[in-house]
Design a protein around this motif. Structure first.
Motif, PDB file in Angstrom:
ATOM      1  N   HIS A  82       5.041   0.070   6.474  1.00 38.16           N
ATOM      2  CA  HIS A  82       6.074  -0.528   5.634  1.00 38.16           C
ATOM      3  C   HIS A  82       6.654   0.497   4.666  1.00 38.16           C
ATOM      4  CE1 HIS A  82       4.019  -4.691   6.348  1.00 38.16           C
ATOM      5  NE2 HIS A  82       4.641  -4.226   7.405  1.00 38.16           N
ATOM      6  N   ARG A  83       5.795   1.384   4.153  1.00 38.79           N
ATOM      7  CA  ARG A  83       6.276   2.434   3.263  1.00 38.79           C
ATOM      8  C   ARG A  83       7.189   3.413   3.996  1.00 38.79           C
ATOM      9  NH1 ARG A  83       6.544   2.524  -1.989  1.00 38.79           N
ATOM     10  NH2 ARG A  83       6.247   4.782  -1.957  1.00 38.79           N
ATOM     11  N   LEU A  84       7.008   3.522   5.316  1.00 40.85           N
ATOM     12  CA  LEU A  84       7.895   4.358   6.123  1.00 40.85           C
ATOM     13  C   LEU A  84       9.210   3.644   6.428  1.00 40.85           C
ATOM     14  CD1 LEU A  84       5.409   5.850   8.760  1.00 40.85           C
ATOM     15  CD2 LEU A  84       6.312   6.965   6.703  1.00 40.85           C
ATOM     16  N   THR A 142       0.828  -1.196   0.000  1.00 41.30           N
ATOM     17  CA  THR A 142       0.000   0.000   0.000  1.00 41.30           C
ATOM     18  C   THR A 142       0.866   1.251   0.000  1.00 41.30           C
ATOM     19  OG1 THR A 142      -1.683  -1.179   1.252  1.00 41.30           O
ATOM     20  CG2 THR A 142      -1.839   1.205   1.211  1.00 41.30           C
ATOM     21  N   ALA A 143       0.561   2.188  -0.899  1.00 39.33           N
ATOM     22  CA  ALA A 143       1.312   3.438  -0.948  1.00 39.33           C
ATOM     23  C   ALA A 143       1.012   4.269   0.281  1.00 39.33           C
ATOM     24  CB  ALA A 143       0.951   4.220  -2.203  1.00 39.33           C
ATOM     25  N   ALA A 144       1.995   5.035   0.716  1.00 46.53           N
ATOM     26  CA  ALA A 144       1.764   5.967   1.822  1.00 46.53           C
ATOM     27  C   ALA A 144       0.698   6.966   1.411  1.00 46.53           C
ATOM     28  CB  ALA A 144       3.061   6.690   2.173  1.00 46.53           C
ATOM     29  N   PRO A 145      -0.107   7.467   2.370  1.00 47.65           N
ATOM     30  CA  PRO A 145      -1.156   8.424   2.005  1.00 47.65           C
ATOM     31  C   PRO A 145      -0.566   9.655   1.337  1.00 47.65           C
ATOM     32  CG  PRO A 145      -0.803   8.390   4.380  1.00 47.65           C
ATOM     33  CD  PRO A 145      -0.038   7.239   3.820  1.00 47.65           C
ATOM     34  N   ALA A 146      -1.267  10.163   0.326  1.00 45.29           N
ATOM     35  CA  ALA A 146      -0.764  11.329  -0.394  1.00 45.29           C
ATOM     36  C   ALA A 146      -0.731  12.560   0.492  1.00 45.29           C
ATOM     37  CB  ALA A 146      -1.630  11.596  -1.624  1.00 45.29           C
ATOM     38  N   VAL A 147      -1.704  12.652   1.408  1.00 47.23           N
ATOM     39  CA  VAL A 147      -1.794  13.809   2.306  1.00 47.23           C
ATOM     40  C   VAL A 147      -1.969  13.295   3.733  1.00 47.23           C
ATOM     41  CG1 VAL A 147      -3.005  15.945   2.850  1.00 47.23           C
ATOM     42  CG2 VAL A 147      -2.875  15.167   0.475  1.00 47.23           C
ATOM     43  N   VAL A 148      -1.136  13.813   4.638  1.00 49.94           N
ATOM     44  CA  VAL A 148      -1.164  13.406   6.043  1.00 49.94           C
ATOM     45  C   VAL A 148      -1.306  14.653   6.903  1.00 49.94           C
ATOM     46  CG1 VAL A 148       0.171  12.352   7.921  1.00 49.94           C
ATOM     47  CG2 VAL A 148       0.255  11.365   5.617  1.00 49.94           C
ATOM     48  N   GLY A 149      -2.092  14.541   7.952  1.00 48.86           N
ATOM     49  CA  GLY A 149      -2.179  15.596   8.950  1.00 48.86           C
ATOM     50  C   GLY A 149      -1.556  15.119  10.247  1.00 48.86           C
ATOM     51  N   VAL A 150      -0.795  15.986  10.907  1.00 48.69           N
ATOM     52  CA  VAL A 150      -0.194  15.667  12.203  1.00 48.69           C
ATOM     53  C   VAL A 150      -0.612  16.754  13.184  1.00 48.69           C
ATOM     54  CG1 VAL A 150       1.926  15.295  13.506  1.00 48.69           C
ATOM     55  CG2 VAL A 150       1.776  14.522  11.126  1.00 48.69           C
ATOM     56  N   ILE A 151      -1.292  16.358  14.241  1.00 52.88           N
ATOM     57  CA  ILE A 151      -1.750  17.321  15.242  1.00 52.88           C
ATOM     58  C   ILE A 151      -0.701  17.396  16.340  1.00 52.88           C
ATOM     59  CG2 ILE A 151      -3.589  17.942  16.839  1.00 52.88           C
ATOM     60  CD1 ILE A 151      -5.479  16.179  15.202  1.00 52.88           C
TER      61      ILE A 151
END
Length: 284
Positions: free
Chosen positions: A174-176, A2-11
């Motif tokens: 895994h992508r990380l 699975t590809a890493a998400p295109a957009v990530v939010g970090v709070i």
């Protein structure tokens, strides 16, 4: 994979949040870090930039640090998260009510398909999930410090977490370029529960005069091949963080996790470890 998400939010853009943001940006994601103030947002970007500089020095980047940093932006509130964000990771300090409130607000701001995660080291993921409308899209992602260099992510599954949510998140870890362990939600999970038990006993040994901190650490490092001893690790984690986790596990699991007197005294004196310059060791 699975590809890493295109957009990530970090709070939260502290040490952990900045490290999480850096890791996803290095994997190709565009990352929005939520911080409430201008100065805090600038400090978060500075932490990411410093982390990328260290990664470049280790030859751990496939592109320039500036190219990766360009994928990281900031927002003033969770309401400003991109609506098409694929993953939101909450990474504020260990306060269950605060985490639940921020994640519930994030859930209202993003799409129904967005996966939400809490970077908690010991708090109940099940209790936090109770604040959400879609608990099936939520789980714990316990990252380890320093996040970019750490190999592990502990995936914490609550009773309502959907199987496809877990599967998707495992693909992202895994992508990380990290390994995962999957655990059911329970006090302290696997890593914090076992790590704290060792750390608290080491503190009791110092308190009782059994040995000096360095001797105890060397015994575990050289005798049991731990990468570092439990007291040096406590300094790196933060004595205040260790105390908070101990208090939580003491309340949920009983007397074996009662915080030692020495730990309480050091925290009260502001001796929190590396971040204050003194804990069980003196730090530059």
């Amino acid at each position: 994979m699975t590809a890493a998400p295109a957009v990530v939010g970090v709070i939260g853009g502290g040490r952990m949040g900045a490290g999480i943001a850096q890791s996803f940006a290095m994997a190709g994601s565009s990352v929005t870090v939520v911080e409430s103030g201008v100065e805090a947002a600038a400090a978060a970007l500075d932490r990411v930039a410093a982390g990328l500089k260290r990664a470049a020095e280790r030859n751990a980047l496939a592109e320039s640090a500036d190219q990766v940093l360009a994928r990281v932006t900031t927002a003033r509130s969770v309401e400003d998260l991109p609506p098409h964000v694929g993953l939101v990771v909450e990474a504020v300090f260990e306060d269950a009510a605060l985490k639940a409130r921020l994640l519930a607000a994030a859930e209202r701001a993003v799409g129904e398909g967005t996966i939400l995660a809490s970077n908690t080291s010991s708090l109940s993921v099940t209790d936090i999930a109770a604040a959400l409308i879609r608990p099936g899209r939520f789980l714990g992602m316990h990252f380890f410090n320093p996040v970019p260099a750490s190999e592990l992510v502990e995936i914490v599954v609550a009773p309502d977490t959907a199987a496809d949510t877990v599967e998707t998140v495992l693909g992202w870890t895994h992508r990380l370029d990290k390994k995962d362990v999957v655990v059911k939600d329970s006090p302290g999970f696997a890593s914090s529960r076992l790590g704290l038990a060792l750390g608290l006993e080491a503190i009791r040994m110092v308190e009782e005069g059994v040995a000096e901190p360095e001797a105890i650490d060397d015994a575990m490092r050289l005798g049991y091949k731990h990468p570092m001893g439990p007291l040096r690790l406590t300094d790196l984690v933060g004595l205040d963080v260790r105390l908070a986790i101990a208090e939580h596990l003491h309340a949920t699991l009983g007397e074996r996790f009662a915080p030692p007197r020495l730990l309480r005294e050091k925290v009260a004196q502001g001796e929190l470890g590396r971040k204050t310059g003194k804990g069980f060791y003196t730090w530059e």
